[in-house]
Scaffold this motif. Structure first.
Motif, mmCIF file in Angstrom:
data_model
loop_
_atom_site.group_PDB
_atom_site.id
_atom_site.type_symbol
_atom_site.label_atom_id
_atom_site.label_comp_id
_atom_site.label_asym_id
_atom_site.label_seq_id
_atom_site.Cartn_x
_atom_site.Cartn_y
_atom_site.Cartn_z
ATOM 1 N N ARG A 47 78.106 95.481 51.021
ATOM 2 C CA ARG A 47 79.526 95.128 51.096
ATOM 3 C C ARG A 47 80.402 96.358 50.975
ATOM 4 O O ARG A 47 81.410 96.488 51.673
ATOM 5 C CB ARG A 47 79.893 94.124 50.006
ATOM 6 N N LEU A 48 80.034 97.266 50.104
ATOM 7 C CA LEU A 48 80.813 98.486 49.946
ATOM 8 C C LEU A 48 80.787 99.310 51.231
ATOM 9 O O LEU A 48 81.812 99.848 51.654
ATOM 10 C CB LEU A 48 80.292 99.300 48.762
ATOM 11 N N ARG A 49 79.638 99.369 51.893
ATOM 12 C CA ARG A 49 79.553 100.087 53.181
ATOM 13 C C ARG A 49 80.407 99.410 54.247
ATOM 14 O O ARG A 49 81.107 100.078 55.012
ATOM 15 C CB ARG A 49 78.100 100.165 53.644
ATOM 16 N N LEU A 50 80.363 98.082 54.297
ATOM 17 C CA LEU A 50 81.179 97.353 55.276
ATOM 18 C C LEU A 50 82.670 97.562 54.992
ATOM 19 O O LEU A 50 83.454 97.820 55.908
ATOM 20 C CB LEU A 50 80.843 95.858 55.253
ATOM 21 N N ALA A 53 83.604 100.995 56.060
ATOM 22 C CA ALA A 53 83.657 101.114 57.523
ATOM 23 C C ALA A 53 84.979 100.559 58.060
ATOM 24 O O ALA A 53 85.589 101.147 58.952
ATOM 25 C CB ALA A 53 82.481 100.382 58.164
ATOM 26 N N VAL A 54 85.422 99.450 57.503
ATOM 27 C CA VAL A 54 86.694 98.868 57.940
ATOM 28 C C VAL A 54 87.853 99.742 57.480
ATOM 29 O O VAL A 54 88.754 100.075 58.258
ATOM 30 C CB VAL A 54 86.852 97.423 57.414
ATOM 31 N N ALA A 55 87.844 100.138 56.220
ATOM 32 C CA ALA A 55 88.951 100.925 55.660
ATOM 33 C C ALA A 55 89.097 102.277 56.348
ATOM 34 O O ALA A 55 90.218 102.788 56.473
ATOM 35 C CB ALA A 55 88.746 101.118 54.158
ATOM 36 N N GLY A 60 92.521 101.377 62.118
ATOM 37 C CA GLY A 60 92.953 100.524 61.025
ATOM 38 C C GLY A 60 92.269 99.171 61.018
ATOM 39 O O GLY A 60 92.515 98.357 60.140
ATOM 40 N N GLU A 61 91.428 98.942 62.004
ATOM 41 C CA GLU A 61 90.657 97.707 62.059
ATOM 42 C C GLU A 61 89.322 98.003 62.724
ATOM 43 O O GLU A 61 89.175 98.994 63.427
ATOM 44 C CB GLU A 61 91.399 96.611 62.817
ATOM 45 N N ALA A 62 88.342 97.124 62.447
ATOM 46 C CA ALA A 62 87.016 97.332 63.021
ATOM 47 C C ALA A 62 86.459 96.010 63.515
ATOM 48 O O ALA A 62 86.581 94.988 62.849
ATOM 49 C CB ALA A 62 86.082 97.930 61.972
ATOM 50 N N CYS A 63 85.858 96.066 64.678
ATOM 51 C CA CYS A 63 85.179 94.908 65.245
ATOM 52 C C CYS A 63 83.848 94.747 64.522
ATOM 53 O O CYS A 63 83.172 95.740 64.235
ATOM 54 C CB CYS A 63 84.948 95.130 66.736
ATOM 55 N N VAL A 64 83.486 93.512 64.256
ATOM 56 C CA VAL A 64 82.204 93.273 63.603
ATOM 57 C C VAL A 64 81.068 93.879 64.419
ATOM 58 O O VAL A 64 80.068 94.337 63.859
ATOM 59 C CB VAL A 64 81.994 91.765 63.324
ATOM 60 N N TYR A 100 87.630 90.832 64.369
ATOM 61 C CA TYR A 100 88.107 92.139 63.927
ATOM 62 C C TYR A 100 88.577 92.028 62.481
ATOM 63 O O TYR A 100 89.224 91.063 62.102
ATOM 64 C CB TYR A 100 89.262 92.625 64.815
ATOM 65 N N TYR A 101 88.240 93.037 61.690
ATOM 66 C CA TYR A 101 88.583 93.055 60.268
ATOM 67 C C TYR A 101 89.492 94.233 59.983
ATOM 68 O O TYR A 101 89.395 95.275 60.625
ATOM 69 C CB TYR A 101 87.310 93.182 59.418
ATOM 70 N N ARG A 102 90.347 94.043 58.997
ATOM 71 C CA ARG A 102 91.156 95.155 58.526
ATOM 72 C C ARG A 102 91.443 94.977 57.050
ATOM 73 O O ARG A 102 91.384 93.873 56.508
ATOM 74 C CB ARG A 102 92.447 95.284 59.321
ATOM 75 N N VAL A 103 91.713 96.105 56.410
ATOM 76 C CA VAL A 103 92.105 96.120 55.007
ATOM 77 C C VAL A 103 93.619 96.225 54.983
ATOM 78 O O VAL A 103 94.182 97.134 55.601
ATOM 79 C CB VAL A 103 91.478 97.330 54.269
ATOM 80 N N GLU A 104 94.246 95.302 54.319
ATOM 81 C CA GLU A 104 95.699 95.378 54.172
ATOM 82 C C GLU A 104 96.010 96.588 53.294
ATOM 83 O O GLU A 104 95.392 96.771 52.240
ATOM 84 C CB GLU A 104 96.223 94.087 53.534
#
Length: 121
Positions: A47-50, A53-55, A60-64, A100-104
């Motif tokens: 989870r920390l790696r994922l 990767a997103v952060a 500013g965002e990453a596709c799964v 797609y994921y992003r960290v606010e």
């Protein structure tokens, strides 16, 4: 006061960690529960790696599809991303067949503020 807010163009039910710096005062039980859930989600190496990767994604965002190479199966990646979302660390948006994921930014700022006491309230 609710700790939920809507993120533009993303799923509307993302929890944003919202606690004072640990050096400011003792956390309430509710604040401690929210904060513990956030750190528990990050305590798993995958989870920390994922999350990293997103952060750190340049856009500013990453596709799964671009962050799935973490040494576990696709369903396990999905499980870990779900846990990160449930902890309020990630927001997501489906575009066709990909998510797609992003960290606010407020999540990273809130985490930094919680641990260092720095930054705006």
């Amino acid at each position: 006061m609710s700790n939920r807010r809507t993120l533009p163009e993303l799923e509307p039910d993302v929890v944003v960690p919202c606690c004072p710096p640990l050096t400011e005062r003792t956390l309430t039980a509710a604040e401690a529960e929210r904060t513990a859930a956030m750190f528990k989600a990050l305590s798993d190496p995958v989870r920390l790696r994922l999350f990293s990767a997103v952060a750190s994604a340049p856009s500013g965002e990453a596709c799964v599809c671009d962050i799935s190479d973490v040494g576990v199966s696709g369903p396990t990646v999905s499980h870990h991303l779900k846990k990160l979302k449930e902890a309020g660390l990630l927001a997501s948006e489906r575009r066709g067949t990909w998510v797609y994921y992003r960290v606010e930014p407020s999540v990273l700022a809130g985490m930094g503020r919680l641990l260092t006491g720095a930054g705006p309230a």
